[in-house]
Write an enzyme that holds these catalytic residues in place. Structure first.
Site, PDB file in Angstrom:
ATOM      1  N   SER A   1       6.037  -2.647  33.317  1.00  0.00           N
ATOM      2  CA  SER A   1       5.047  -3.646  33.503  1.00  0.00           C
ATOM      3  C   SER A   1       3.818  -3.440  34.221  1.00  0.00           C
ATOM      4  O   SER A   1       3.393  -2.778  35.202  1.00  0.00           O
ATOM      5  CB  SER A   1       5.759  -4.893  34.254  1.00  0.00           C
ATOM      6  OG  SER A   1       5.243  -5.890  34.523  1.00  0.00           O
TER       7      SER A   1
ATOM      8  N   THR B   1       1.399  15.071 -15.010  1.00  0.00           N
ATOM      9  CA  THR B   1       1.800  14.268 -14.085  1.00  0.00           C
ATOM     10  C   THR B   1       3.134  13.713 -13.989  1.00  0.00           C
ATOM     11  O   THR B   1       3.582  13.762 -12.938  1.00  0.00           O
ATOM     12  CB  THR B   1       0.720  13.045 -14.004  1.00  0.00           C
ATOM     13  OG1 THR B   1      -0.519  13.659 -13.642  1.00  0.00           O
ATOM     14  CG2 THR B   1       1.047  12.306 -12.693  1.00  0.00           C
ATOM     15  N   ASN B   2       3.628  13.459 -15.087  1.00  0.00           N
ATOM     16  CA  ASN B   2       4.844  12.921 -15.408  1.00  0.00           C
ATOM     17  C   ASN B   2       5.980  13.714 -14.768  1.00  0.00           C
ATOM     18  O   ASN B   2       6.998  13.339 -14.338  1.00  0.00           O
ATOM     19  CB  ASN B   2       5.360  12.787 -16.950  1.00  0.00           C
ATOM     20  CG  ASN B   2       4.151  11.574 -17.402  1.00  0.00           C
ATOM     21  OD1 ASN B   2       4.693  11.306 -18.523  1.00  0.00           O
ATOM     22  ND2 ASN B   2       3.192  11.053 -16.829  1.00  0.00           N
TER      23      ASN B   2
ATOM     24  N   LYS C   1       9.384  -1.942  37.892  1.00  0.00           N
ATOM     25  CA  LYS C   1      10.051  -2.432  36.770  1.00  0.00           C
ATOM     26  C   LYS C   1      10.106  -1.123  35.734  1.00  0.00           C
ATOM     27  O   LYS C   1       8.975  -0.577  35.568  1.00  0.00           O
ATOM     28  CB  LYS C   1       9.614  -3.609  36.154  1.00  0.00           C
ATOM     29  CG  LYS C   1      10.520  -3.980  35.140  1.00  0.00           C
ATOM     30  CD  LYS C   1      10.012  -5.427  34.496  1.00  0.00           C
ATOM     31  CE  LYS C   1      11.239  -5.973  33.757  1.00  0.00           C
ATOM     32  NZ  LYS C   1      11.330  -5.330  32.373  1.00  0.00           N
TER      33      LYS C   1
END
Length: 455
Positions: A318, A141-142, A324
């Site tokens: 909005s 795994t390292n 808007k």
């Protein structure tokens, strides 16, 4: 009816695993231990980890440590993982303890079970292909997890670079479109001196080019890997042939040149290269957010703000204010920048927190770094597609603002002197008149001279 299950054992004890699952006991145990984000590991990361397993099998077969049938089955299983099969069998959370051991074993188990199946065996027996003894041979795994992390960073960086190139070209195109539109430049949000709108967009393009180069430079270090170092960089349980050839074999499969680190202990325990990449991403993020802030300011209004440019209308702004329209695309780019900056803080802390010969916190580094790349790539894509290419300029309004500004008094200084120019500016403000009007009224310059100066 309950799903049928098989019993597998590890050094902790026995545990039931779904009979149809390609993962095994160690992945099942990790899935129970790490219910953290509820998300899946990055598909690019899984693909690259499988590529490492394939490269290892090819080298181990070449030196006779696994037979032809085992090698063939492992390589086929790896190819299937790379093609996206078995995605439901990678059950370990991306944030996990153990420096990525659970992710590594989840991959080993899936490949081993599929390889056993290919050879006519049964899942969970591991008598034909074993996850540790065969799939993980000459690895740890390292070294596999950080190598897969670097490969994934390279892939994600390439995707982001392609989007940044699109952004660069889109900004340069706008710079050319707006090169003759004169506007007021501003410092500290106050009128400064005239410039062109094209100058603004060319400045943004230059920023993107610089950020691309900075990120590319940082990603160069991702090509230096510790594969072959196995546990903590010692190379234990790996042959010298494997150590000498695994980087080249991986390079051939990956399609990019990967180089084994000169010091495998250093490459195993230190994560500063990921910090550098994250830092370059952060620099890009804050630069794009600053540009997005500018776009929001320059388009503010449309009647009561600067309104020098128009951003494409993409959606209603909005639920209560009719008509808007909000600058939603620049807004989301800034939000992604906030996310990237937060992830950079996590990555920095995780890299610092490792002790001695291994950093246990690689999983959270990769989780955050990959998310930063993915989110930034999406943000740049939508910025180009849904904003930059559709920006238009309010040319007449830019001219009106420029002519009404006292900032143009600055260009009078070489001809009238700073003090006299300041008096004109103050009077223009006080009387709400233009600088041009006052200069001509006082016969300080001829109309032709002033026109040339203010052009």
């Amino acid at each position: 009816m309950k799903d049928s299950r098989r019993i597998e054992a590890d050094s902790i004890g026995s545990l039931a695993v779904p009979a149809k699952a390609y993962y095994g006991v160690q992945a099942e145990r990790a899935s129970q231990n790490f219910k953290i984000t509820g998300l899946k590991m990055s598909p690019e990361f899984l693909s690259n980890l499988a590529l490492i397993k394939k490269a290892a099998a090819m080298i181990n077969h070449e030196i006779g440590l696994i037979d032809s049938d085992q090698a063939r089955a492992i390589e086929q299983a790896c190819d299937e993982v790379i093609d996206g099969r078995f995605s439901e069998d990678f059950i370990v959370d991306p944030v996990q303890g153990g420096a990525g051991t659970s992710a590594n074993m989840n991959m080993n188990e899936v490949i081993a079970n599929r390889a056993n199946e290919i050879l006519g065996g049964e899942k969970g027996k591991y008598d034909l292909v074993h996850p540790n003894d065969n799939v993980n041979m000459a690895q740890s795994t390292n070294d596999t997890i950080p190598t897969a992390g670097k490969m994934t960073t390279i892939v994600l960086a390439e995707k982001l670079d392609a989007e940044l190139t699109r952004l660069e070209y889109a900004l340069k195109e706008k710079a050319a479109d707006f090169k003759d539109i004169i506007k007021m430049g501003r410092t500290q949000l106050q009128d400064a001196v005239p410039m062109t709108l094209g100058d603004s967009f060319h400045g943004y393009a230059s920023m993107v080019v610089r950020c691309k180069k900075r990120l590319a430079k940082a990603v160069e270090e991702m090509h230096v890997i510790n594969l072959g170092g196995t546990a903590i960089g010692t190379g234990i349980n790996a042959s010298q042939f494997y150590e000498d050839h695994i980087a080249d074999q991986l390079s051939e499969l990956f399609g990019r040149k990967m180089v084994q680190a000169g010091d495998l202990f250093d490459a195993t325990e230190n994560l500063d290269s990921f910090v550098e990449v994250s830092g370059a991403l952060k620099a890009l993020a804050i630069s794009l957010s600053k540009m997005s802030n500018d776009l929001r300011l320059l388009s503010s209004g449309p009647r009561c703000g600067l309104s020098e440019i128009n951003l494409p209308a993409k959606q209603n702004g909005s639920s209560i204010m009719p008509g808007k329209i909000n600058p939603v695309i620049p807004e989301v780019v800034s939000q992604v920048a906030f996310l990237v900056c937060g992830h950079d803080a996590t990555i920095t802390m995780a890299a610092e927190a490792g002790q001695l010969e291994l950093n246990a916190f690689e999983p959270v580094v990769f989780y955050q770094l990959f998310e930063s790349f993915t989110a930034m790539t999406g943000a740049v894509d939508t910025l180009v597609t849904n904003c930059i290419t559709g920006i238009t300029a309010n040319k007449d309004h830019c001219r009106q603002l420029k002519e009404g500004s006292v900032g143009i008094a600055t260009v009078l200084c070489p001809y009238l002197g700073y003090q006299e120019s300041a008096k004109i500016a103050k009077r223009a403000l006080r009387e709400r008149r233009s600088v041009r009007e006052l200069v001509l009224e006082q016969h300080l310059m001829s109309p032709d001279q002033l026109d040339i100066l203010l052009k």
